[in-house]
Enzyme design. Structure first.
Site, PDB file in Angstrom:
ATOM      1  N   ASP A 154      -2.624  -4.334  14.035  1.00 58.64           N
ATOM      2  CA  ASP A 154      -2.045  -3.007  13.349  1.00 58.64           C
ATOM      3  C   ASP A 154      -3.158  -2.004  13.613  1.00 58.64           C
ATOM      4  O   ASP A 154      -4.005  -2.183  14.549  1.00 58.64           O
ATOM      5  CB  ASP A 154      -1.957  -3.447  11.892  1.00 58.64           C
ATOM      6  CG  ASP A 154      -0.525  -2.165  11.548  1.00 58.64           C
ATOM      7  OD1 ASP A 154      -0.827  -1.054  11.768  1.00 58.64           O
ATOM      8  OD2 ASP A 154       0.252  -3.002  10.911  1.00 58.64           O
ATOM      9  N   HIS A 172       2.231   0.869  15.582  1.00 55.06           N
ATOM     10  CA  HIS A 172       1.115   0.094  14.662  1.00 55.06           C
ATOM     11  C   HIS A 172       0.308  -0.311  15.864  1.00 55.06           C
ATOM     12  O   HIS A 172      -0.306  -1.617  15.541  1.00 55.06           O
ATOM     13  CB  HIS A 172       1.734  -0.907  13.978  1.00 55.06           C
ATOM     14  CG  HIS A 172       2.269  -0.084  12.538  1.00 55.06           C
ATOM     15  ND1 HIS A 172       1.546   0.305  11.826  1.00 55.06           N
ATOM     16  CD2 HIS A 172       3.621  -0.133  12.345  1.00 55.06           C
ATOM     17  CE1 HIS A 172       2.687   0.629  10.670  1.00 55.06           C
ATOM     18  NE2 HIS A 172       3.686   0.595  10.851  1.00 55.06           N
ATOM     19  N   GLU A 199       8.520   0.989  12.489  1.00 58.18           N
ATOM     20  CA  GLU A 199       7.700   2.404  12.205  1.00 58.18           C
ATOM     21  C   GLU A 199       7.133   2.947  13.570  1.00 58.18           C
ATOM     22  O   GLU A 199       6.076   3.742  13.630  1.00 58.18           O
ATOM     23  CB  GLU A 199       6.808   2.163  11.151  1.00 58.18           C
ATOM     24  CG  GLU A 199       7.341   2.084   9.859  1.00 58.18           C
ATOM     25  CD  GLU A 199       6.488   1.757   8.865  1.00 58.18           C
ATOM     26  OE1 GLU A 199       6.878   2.169   7.646  1.00 58.18           O
ATOM     27  OE2 GLU A 199       5.114   1.315   8.963  1.00 58.18           O
TER      28      GLU A 199
HETATM   29  C1  TNX Z   1       5.932  -0.870   5.794  1.00 59.38           C
HETATM   30  S1  TNX Z   1       7.133  -3.590   6.307  1.00 59.38           S
HETATM   31  C2  TNX Z   1       5.114  -1.375   6.835  1.00 59.38           C
HETATM   32  C3  TNX Z   1       3.995  -1.698   6.879  1.00 59.38           C
HETATM   33  C4  TNX Z   1       3.291  -1.331   5.283  1.00 59.38           C
HETATM   34  C5  TNX Z   1       4.319  -1.560   4.129  1.00 59.38           C
HETATM   35  C6  TNX Z   1       3.784  -1.297   2.719  1.00 59.38           C
HETATM   36  C7  TNX Z   1       6.843  -2.961   7.683  1.00 59.38           C
HETATM   37  C8  TNX Z   1       7.560  -3.598   8.646  1.00 59.38           C
HETATM   38  N1  TNX Z   1       5.893  -2.037   7.743  1.00 59.38           N
HETATM   39  O1  TNX Z   1       3.332  -1.404   7.962  1.00 59.38           O
HETATM   40  O2  TNX Z   1       2.208  -2.117   5.277  1.00 59.38           O
HETATM   41  O3  TNX Z   1       5.357  -0.936   4.554  1.00 59.38           O
HETATM   42  O4  TNX Z   1       4.598  -1.798   1.964  1.00 59.38           O
END
Ligand code: TNX
Length: 545
Positions: free
Chosen positions: A212, A282, A346
């Protein structure tokens, strides 16, 4: 022998007829306190009496079930102080009672992971189609033994197992748990312990989030800089509910030998490790080690705060794909499981919008926009994984711009992504934040650090139904199962990670294993009261209800 067999079959048959489909009737409740198993088995029929584990009890197994029989011998030897060995046949003329494992191929409804367990005063008989089924029978026995069975030193206890007939098989094939090792690194021994705990509840997928923005946790021989640079960060910002500004340097990674050890340990407990290598977003820890793979090429550090970040692999640069293919080749070699998770969540597209190389790629490939560029990116990775005999799974954002042809989807932003994927004929693992996020607090009272979202108490995990009501039967087949996710931005220690995970993961295990009509929150809580003393003996830092 023949007579015993006939008696056995008769008891089995009548037990199944008597209780099939209605294992835990109200009248059974008094007696079933003794037959307390999590996750709830498909059929439980208590019988009078107890099987007593004695110093001369024989463990007998055929070749196929031998690993499960040996696991049992290794489990019960230290606390009882008896060195149990697995034999191929009981001693002739011996009066000792017997625990017998029998492989049984062919037509029955136990499936790939089911077992039947008959416990009478003289004989415990475990029957399974597969080594995994035999192993799960042992986990059931383990819970029926007194909690001292978890002791690794000899202790005094009444080593009795209540008599019963149990027939069991899981509802779903994917009964998962995810651990984020990137936001905080957790030592190998902690992972091995989680594997043991998962096995106790018949969970079978451990998804390791290995990369990440804040850390790269897996040694890649071809690119030592990934862990030399990417595994370490200068400090950690703790944006927790108490707004603690403390920041410490942090780091660590798993060597390839560590990974092989984790994989083998999991395999021997019928758990598949699902590695996740995040892309295209990420990715800042990787980009800190390999600046030239970002859109700007500017120097970057491993990120020291949480949240969504705009640094991303450049999709216009061929070197990105050379790099990812080399990384994934090593990953594919290390993890024998079918699936490789590639993240996909994301991924902010700001950099791609400004990047001449990415814009050239969009034109050259006839893509509409940056969402289609991400889809093109993931499809390219999928065909590479395909060439390695692996399947791609990603977070539900991989739907945007079009799913790769064979991809599976992990639905986290609610269930809509999972529904869309299943309707399109893709396999799905359900993991919505609403019921499956173990980084959320467990009550609205004072709790240790958590992400500060709405509480997710154990009952809400328990109540989760992975198959959305609006799917047809054919579409519903694509729901492989469910998974609990522990993200660790706010979880720094192994004790804290245990607290966030247990007992919620046991509730998730029942979501994945137990037939819908047998689920019962009150009954589950009663059965968990038999589990907690096991955890006390193990020294697990679970959240006390
Ligand atoms: C969203 S769940 C994210 C993570 C974070 C999390 C915290 C996901 C696929 N991505 O990078 O750690 O929320 O709840």
């Amino acid at each position: 022998m023949l007579i015993a067999r006939i008696v056995f079959s008769t008891i089995m048959l009548s037990a199944s007829i008597a209780v099939a489909g209605a294992a835990y009737s109200a009248d059974d409740k008094a007696i079933s306190k003794e037959i307390s198993v999590v996750p709830m088995p498909a059929v439980v029929k208590p019988l009078p009496g107890k099987f007593v584990l004695a110093a001369d009890t024989a463990i007998v197994s055929d070749e196929k079930c031998r690993p499960a029989a040996e696991y049992l011998a290794n489990l019960i030897s230290p606390p009882t102080g008896v060195k149990y060995a697995v034999r191929t046949a009981a001693k002739k003329g011996s009066k000792a009672n017997v625990i017998r494992f029998k492989f049984k191929a062919g037509k029955n409804n136990l499936g790939d992971e089911g077992y039947s367990l008959m416990i009478t005063k003289r004989l415990v008989e475990i029957t399974a189609n597969t080594p995994a089924g035999a192993f799960y029978a042992v986990q059931t026995l383990r819970q029926l033994l007194p909690p001292q069975i978890e002791s690794r030193a000899a202790v005094k206890a009444a080593w009795e197992i209540p008599c019963a007939v149990i027939e069991d098989s899981p509802r779903f094939q994917w009964r998962g748990l995810m651990l984020d090792t990137a936001r905080h690194f957790f030592p190998k021994d902690f992972i091995l312990r989680q594997i043991d705990l998962m096995a106790m509840f018949k969970m079978n997928r451990l998804h390791l989030h290995l990369t990440d923005d804040q850390g790269w946790r897996i040694e890649i021989k071809r690119y030592p800089e990934l862990t030399k640079i990417g595994a370490w960060r200068e400090k950690s910002k703790r944006e927790d509910i108490f707004n603690n500004p403390a920041g410490k340097a942090h780091g660590g990674f798993y060597t390839q030998d560590d990974i092989r050890e984790i994989v083998a340990y999991a395999q021997s407990r019928f758990i598949t490790i699902v590695p996740e290598i995040e892309m295209p977003g990420h990715a800042q820890a990787a980009l800190a080690a390999r600046n030239e793979l970002s859109c700007t090429g500017a120097p970057l550090k491993v990120l020291t705060h949480w949240g969504v970040n705009k640094e991303i692999y450049c999709a216009g640069n061929e070197e990105t794909f050379v790099f990812l293919r080399n990384v994934l080749s090593e990953v594919a070699e290390l993890f024998p499981g079918q699936y490789i998770h590639v993240g996909g969540d994301e991924a902010v597209k700001d950099r791609w919008k400004e990047c001449p190389k990415c814009q050239t790629r969009i034109k050259a490939e006839g893509l509409k926009d940056e969402a289609e560029l991400q889809s093109w990116f993931i499809k390219r990775i999928e065909s590479f994984l395909d060439s390695k005999g692996k399947k791609l799974i990603g977070w539900d954002e991989i739907l945007e711009g079009g799913l790769p042809p064979r991809a599976s989807v992990m639905s986290w932003r609610g269930t809509q992504g999972g529904i869309l994927a299943a309707v399109q004929g893709h396999d799905v693992v359900m993991s919505p934040t609403s019921n499956c996020y173990f980084d959320y607090p467990q009550s609205d009272k004072k709790e240790p650090n958590s992400i500060g979202a709405a509480p997710l108490p154990m009952c809400k995990v328990y109540d989760y139904e992975p198959v959305p009501g609006n799917l047809t039967a054919a579409q519903a087949k694509h729901i492989l199962g469910a998974q609990g996710n522990l993200w660790t931005e706010h979880v720094e220690t192994t004790e804290h990670a245990e607290y966030m995970t247990w007992p919620r993961a046991a509730a998730m295990a029942e979501v994945g294993w137990t037939r819908k009509e047998l689920k019962d929150w009150a009954g589950f809580q009663t059965r968990m009261n038999v589990i907690y003393p096991h955890w006390d003996v193990m020294g697990l830092n679970y959240r006390k209800p």
